[in-house]
Scaffold this active site. Sequence first.
Site, PDB file in Angstrom:
ATOM      1  N   GLY A  32       0.880  -1.247  -0.061  1.00 33.80           N
ATOM      2  CA  GLY A  32      -0.073   0.134  -0.125  1.00 33.80           C
ATOM      3  C   GLY A  32       0.929   1.324  -0.147  1.00 33.80           C
ATOM      4  N   CYS A  33       1.937   1.103   0.680  1.00 34.76           N
ATOM      5  CA  CYS A  33       2.614   2.502   0.986  1.00 34.76           C
ATOM      6  C   CYS A  33       3.600   2.733  -0.542  1.00 34.76           C
ATOM      7  CB  CYS A  33       3.691   2.359   2.060  1.00 34.76           C
ATOM      8  SG  CYS A  33       2.645   2.414   3.750  1.00 34.76           S
ATOM      9  N   THR A  34       3.911   1.548  -0.945  1.00 34.84           N
ATOM     10  CA  THR A  34       4.520   1.543  -2.247  1.00 34.84           C
ATOM     11  C   THR A  34       3.776   2.282  -3.600  1.00 34.84           C
ATOM     12  OG1 THR A  34       5.964  -0.094  -1.774  1.00 34.84           O
ATOM     13  CG2 THR A  34       5.710   0.245  -4.281  1.00 34.84           C
TER      14      THR A  34
END
Length: 163
Positions: A49-51
Amino acid sequence: MGLDNMALEPGVEAPSFEATTHTGSRFRLDELRGRIVVLYFYPRAMTTGCTREARRFNELLDEFEKLGAVVVGVSTDPPERNKKFAEKYSLRFTLLSDTEGEVARLYGVLRQGTRRLSAERVTFVIDRDGRIAEVIKGVRPAEKHADLALEAVRRLAASAAGE
């Protein structure tokens, strides 16, 4: 400040802070006064998700910059992890390490009750006077978090141009 677990709201002054960047230099929020700042908190570098979120901010970076905005990501990851994250995905904006959770606590986005210190996925759009203009929370990275931040910056830039 007794703001634990209560994110700041629009209209209040953005708390000033210093942190270490992914390149090892010092970052001071106050040095960006006069510019729009997109301060986005993310739970953990190198996760799916953060990527996805960071890559989208990176794709939109030129548009943010055309509007006079600076994008800054903040996580509780150490600088070395953020550096690997930035290098692996060729991120062109600053990532800050908040290893003790002090910045996340100031902004009321420190996750409570987790094994590992981390921040909630919340973005603060800060106006040129250092006030929080918009808060974007409760959004999944796949729902175009960065796009919502860009819309907020556009509104802010348009209202400033109309003054």
